[in-house]
Enzyme design. Sequence first.
Site, PDB file in Angstrom:
ATOM      1  N   ASP A  98     -25.929  76.404  56.675  1.00  0.00           N
ATOM      2  CA  ASP A  98     -26.375  75.443  55.658  1.00  0.00           C
ATOM      3  C   ASP A  98     -26.262  76.040  54.249  1.00  0.00           C
ATOM      4  O   ASP A  98     -26.301  75.301  53.260  1.00  0.00           O
ATOM      5  CB  ASP A  98     -27.857  75.105  55.884  1.00  0.00           C
ATOM      6  CG  ASP A  98     -28.061  73.774  56.577  1.00  0.00           C
ATOM      7  OD1 ASP A  98     -27.232  72.875  56.376  1.00  0.00           O
ATOM      8  OD2 ASP A  98     -29.070  73.643  57.296  1.00  0.00           O
ATOM      9  N   LYS A 156     -23.671  65.878  64.957  1.00  0.00           N
ATOM     10  CA  LYS A 156     -23.250  67.275  64.771  1.00  0.00           C
ATOM     11  C   LYS A 156     -22.856  67.891  66.106  1.00  0.00           C
ATOM     12  O   LYS A 156     -21.817  68.540  66.226  1.00  0.00           O
ATOM     13  CB  LYS A 156     -24.390  68.095  64.140  1.00  0.00           C
ATOM     14  CG  LYS A 156     -24.564  67.848  62.653  1.00  0.00           C
ATOM     15  CD  LYS A 156     -25.871  68.440  62.125  1.00  0.00           C
ATOM     16  CE  LYS A 156     -26.093  67.999  60.683  1.00  0.00           C
ATOM     17  NZ  LYS A 156     -27.414  68.310  60.161  1.00  0.00           N
ATOM     18  N   GLN A 206     -32.704  71.404  61.173  1.00  0.00           N
ATOM     19  CA  GLN A 206     -32.636  70.119  60.470  1.00  0.00           C
ATOM     20  C   GLN A 206     -33.880  69.892  59.611  1.00  0.00           C
ATOM     21  O   GLN A 206     -35.004  70.056  60.085  1.00  0.00           O
ATOM     22  CB  GLN A 206     -32.474  68.988  61.512  1.00  0.00           C
ATOM     23  CG  GLN A 206     -32.254  67.616  60.931  1.00  0.00           C
ATOM     24  CD  GLN A 206     -30.894  67.438  60.263  1.00  0.00           C
ATOM     25  OE1 GLN A 206     -29.919  68.108  60.600  1.00  0.00           O
ATOM     26  NE2 GLN A 206     -30.822  66.552  59.296  1.00  0.00           N
TER      27      GLN A 206
HETATM   28  N1  GUN Z   1     -31.323  67.191  56.100  1.00  0.00           N
HETATM   29  C1  GUN Z   1     -30.567  66.431  55.282  1.00  0.00           C
HETATM   30  N2  GUN Z   1     -29.427  67.080  54.938  1.00  0.00           N
HETATM   31  C2  GUN Z   1     -29.482  68.276  55.545  1.00  0.00           C
HETATM   32  C3  GUN Z   1     -28.590  69.376  55.600  1.00  0.00           C
HETATM   33  O1  GUN Z   1     -27.520  69.394  54.973  1.00  0.00           O
HETATM   34  N3  GUN Z   1     -28.996  70.426  56.349  1.00  0.00           N
HETATM   35  C4  GUN Z   1     -30.179  70.440  57.032  1.00  0.00           C
HETATM   36  N4  GUN Z   1     -30.497  71.539  57.719  1.00  0.00           N
HETATM   37  N5  GUN Z   1     -31.024  69.428  57.012  1.00  0.00           N
HETATM   38  C5  GUN Z   1     -30.664  68.352  56.282  1.00  0.00           C
END
Ligand code: GUN
Length: 301
Positions: free
Chosen positions: A121, A54, A98
Site C-alpha cells: 500500500d 483483489k 484494508q
Molecule cells: N481503503 C480504501 N482504499 C484503500 C487502499 O488503497 N488500501 C487499503 N489498505 N485500504 C483502503
Amino acid sequence: MVAKLIDGKSFAVQIRSEIATQVKVLLDSKGIKPGLAVILVGEDPASQVYVRSKGKQTIEVGMSSYEYKLDRHVSEGDLLGLIEKLNSDEKVNGILCQLPLPDHLNSDLVINSINPEKDVDGFHISNVGLLATGQKSMVPCTPLGCLMMLRSELGDLSGKNAVIIGRSNIVGKPMAHLLIKDSCTVTIAHSRTKNIEELCRSADILVAAVGRPEMVKANWIKEGAVVIDVGINRVEVDPEISSKGYKIVGDVDFESAKSKAGFITPVPGGVGPMTIACLLANTLTACCRKNGLPEPDGLTA
Ligand code: GUN
C-alpha cells in the site's frame, strides 16, 4: 471540445496482462510465485467488495492470494500477531490491511507494524518518508495508477501546473510527491482553500480526491486540461432509474466537465481498476526486490 476518455479499465487489463507474463517468467525460470496477503477486519460491504476483487485478480495474474477475514471485535494484539506472522512468511511478498479499521484499532500502529518491504500500500512511515525525499519506495496504488495514466496521455509532465483537491495520506499527499518528482508545479487544495474554483482553472492537470459527489464543475476546468477523478461516491437515485436505488459518481460533474477538459477519467472505469492493477504491480515489485531481481519495467514510479 469533447474530452478524450482515459479508459482505466482497459489500461488496467493491459497492466495485468504484463504482470501475468512476468509472473509466469518468474515461476518458470526461478520457481518463484509472488504472494499477496489481504486482511479484512469486520464486514463493511464496500471493503468486502474490494477485497474479493483483489483476491480474484491476484489469482488471475498467477500469484498466490491469502485472505484473512477477522471478526470486527478482534483485539489489536491478535491483529499485530497475524501481521508479525505474515512479515516472516517467505511465501508472502505483499501485505495489505484494508482500511478503514474499526475505532478500537490504531490504524497507524497497525500499518507501521507491516514490514516496509512488504507494504504494498505504501502507507508505512518509512515508505512515506522515502517517497517524500524522492527515494525508491513502495508507492501508494491509487496515485501510482493516476501517474501511469497521466504519463501515458501526456508523456513528459515537466512544467505542468497540477492542482490536487484533497490532502489525504492515501491519495492527495503521495500524488503531490509523485508529481513533484515528475517536475510539475503542484498545489494541494482542501476544504479551507480560498478561491478554489479559480485555482483549479489554473491547472493543466486536475486531480479530484475529496469524496464529494460531482463537486468539480465545468467552469472549474481550464479548456483542454487533464482531469483525473479519484472519487467513488454512492448517491441515491430514483429506483426507477436504477433498481439498486443508488449510483456511483465521482468528485467531478462528468457530464459538464467532458465538454471542457482535454482528457478525463470516467467513474466507474477510470482510476478504480488502475488501483488494483497497481497493487499487483507493487506485489511483483516487492517480490523482485526481495529476490535481488531487476524490477519490472514500467510498473513502478
Ligand atoms: N481503503 C480504501 N482504499 C484503500 C487502499 O488503497 N488500501 C487499503 N489498505 N485500504 C483502503
